[in-house]
Structure formats: C-alpha cells, structure tokens
Design an enzyme around this catalytic site. Sequence first.
Site, short mmCIF file in Angstrom:
data_model
loop_
_atom_site.label_atom_id
_atom_site.label_comp_id
_atom_site.label_asym_id
_atom_site.label_seq_id
_atom_site.Cartn_x
_atom_site.Cartn_y
_atom_site.Cartn_z
N GLY A 50 0.74 -1.16 0.11
CA GLY A 50 -0.05 0.05 -0.04
C GLY A 50 0.83 1.31 0.10
O GLY A 50 2.09 1.21 0.44
N GLN A 55 3.38 9.83 0.76
CA GLN A 55 4.57 9.22 1.09
C GLN A 55 5.62 9.55 -0.06
O GLN A 55 6.56 9.09 -0.15
CB GLN A 55 4.31 7.83 0.96
CG GLN A 55 3.63 7.18 2.35
CD GLN A 55 3.32 5.78 2.66
OE1 GLN A 55 2.35 5.35 1.97
NE2 GLN A 55 4.06 5.28 3.29
N LEU A 101 6.05 1.79 4.52
CA LEU A 101 7.17 1.96 3.85
C LEU A 101 7.84 3.42 4.28
O LEU A 101 9.10 3.48 4.04
CB LEU A 101 6.80 2.45 2.04
CG LEU A 101 6.63 0.97 1.50
CD1 LEU A 101 6.15 1.26 0.05
CD2 LEU A 101 8.13 0.37 1.31
C1 QAP Z 1 0.27 -0.58 4.73
O1 QAP Z 1 2.22 -1.17 4.21
C2 QAP Z 1 -0.24 -1.84 5.68
O2 QAP Z 1 9.11 -1.96 6.85
C3 QAP Z 1 1.33 -0.92 3.70
O3 QAP Z 1 11.12 -2.43 5.50
C4 QAP Z 1 0.52 -2.40 6.49
O4 QAP Z 1 3.31 -1.91 2.15
C5 QAP Z 1 -1.38 -2.32 5.44
C6 QAP Z 1 7.37 -2.22 3.81
C7 QAP Z 1 0.04 -3.54 7.40
C8 QAP Z 1 -2.07 -3.50 5.87
C9 QAP Z 1 -1.12 -3.83 6.74
C10 QAP Z 1 7.57 -2.08 5.29
C11 QAP Z 1 8.53 -2.58 3.03
C12 QAP Z 1 5.95 -2.19 3.41
C13 QAP Z 1 8.82 -2.18 5.58
C14 QAP Z 1 3.71 -1.61 3.46
C15 QAP Z 1 9.99 -2.24 4.74
C16 QAP Z 1 9.71 -2.81 3.59
C17 QAP Z 1 5.01 -1.83 4.25
CO CO Z 2 2.02 3.55 5.53
#
Ligand code: QAP
Ligand code: CO
Length: 176
Positions: A50, A55, A101
């Site tokens: 997402g 961002q 992210l």
């Molecule tokens: C939001 O989150 C979300 O720490 C999207 O090192 C979170 O795409 C939706 C990511 C939980 C539903 C449930 C995070 C990538 C991505 C990190 C993400 C990383 C690399 C997070």
């Molecule tokens: Co976020």
Amino acid sequence: MRRHKVILDIVVYPDKRLRNKSTNVLEFDEKLHNLLDDMYETMITKEGIGLAAIQVGITKNILIINLANEDEKQIKEDLLEVINPKITHLEGSEIYQEGCLSVPGYYDDVQRAKSITVEYFDRYGQKIIKDLDGLLSIAMQHEMDHLKGHLFIEKLSYLKRKKFEKEWKKKLKAGK
Ligand code: QAP
Ligand code: CO
C-alpha cells in the site's frame, strides 16, 4: 503512455511532510494517471502492499493498495486505485501487525475497525462504493490515515511508542 519506469523517493519518518493533510483531486487527467503509474512502480519496487501519495511528497487524496492473492501473488489485476476516499461505515475491531514504507523495518500491533464501507473515485472519476474486511480493510484505514497526516506509530501505546522512538534514534545514529 509512458515508456520508462519512474521510481519515486519515499518520504521517511520523522520527515514533517508526512504530517501534512492531503487535498482532493479535482482533475482526473493524464497527470493523475502518470502519478498513479509511478506510485505503482515505486510500491512494487520497494516491496510494499500500500502507498499514499503523501509518501512520495504529493499532498493529494490518492492511495493505492495491492495485496497478494490466494496464490500469494501480487498481480496488477487486483490493484485498487483510490481517489478522494471517505469511510461511511465502521464496524467491529481487530488487531494486526502493521508496517509502513515510511517507517522501514518497524512493525507493531495496531487496533482498527474490522470492516468498513468506503466511497471513492477510480482514475477515470467513476464513483466506487465497497464493503471491505480482512487485510483490505486494515490497509485502507492505514493508507487513509496518511491522507490525514497520521502514521500507524501514533496509534501505539505510550510505552510502545517510547520503545519505537528509542529504536529509531539508535538506527538513525547508526546511519541507516
Ligand atoms: C500498509 O505497508 C499496511 O518496514 C502498507 O522495510 C500495513 O506496504 C497495510 C514495507 C499493514 C496493511 C497491513 C515495510 C516494506 C511495506 C517495511 C507496506 C519495509 C519494507 C509496508
Ligand atoms: Co504507511
């Protein structure tokens, strides 16, 4: 149509730009479509599910969500492109371990509504109404918080937030 990939820079905590409130999209034009395409390439490259426009430094009410399917594949057919969303109904409660992210490497439990009804527009300005639950509901609420200038870490308990700030300072000091 654009020919080459554009990978945008992700705005990372504690950058104050993440606290800005986004404003509605008024024109569903080629500029919007190019931004959506660039956001998609950026999200996939950075291994996200997402991403909100803020961002990548754009304070507009735009977000995308692309969850993996039952075969654990993240396919573009399942991509949701969400413009000017509004939640019209919230129900129940659920805890899920979230990441972001803009807060790379940190994950923690967050409580949100279990199911929601959301109204929004697609890239062509067509109105969509959807009932969501499960991970889609969580992701939509997480991404819509970004549009209001909020991050998931603000929903942590006082002690967990302290633990996060301590870890984050340490990580910044180490130059990561
Ligand atoms: C939001 O989150 C979300 O720490 C999207 O090192 C979170 O795409 C939706 C990511 C939980 C539903 C449930 C995070 C990538 C991505 C990190 C993400 C990383 C690399 C997070
Ligand atoms: Co976020």
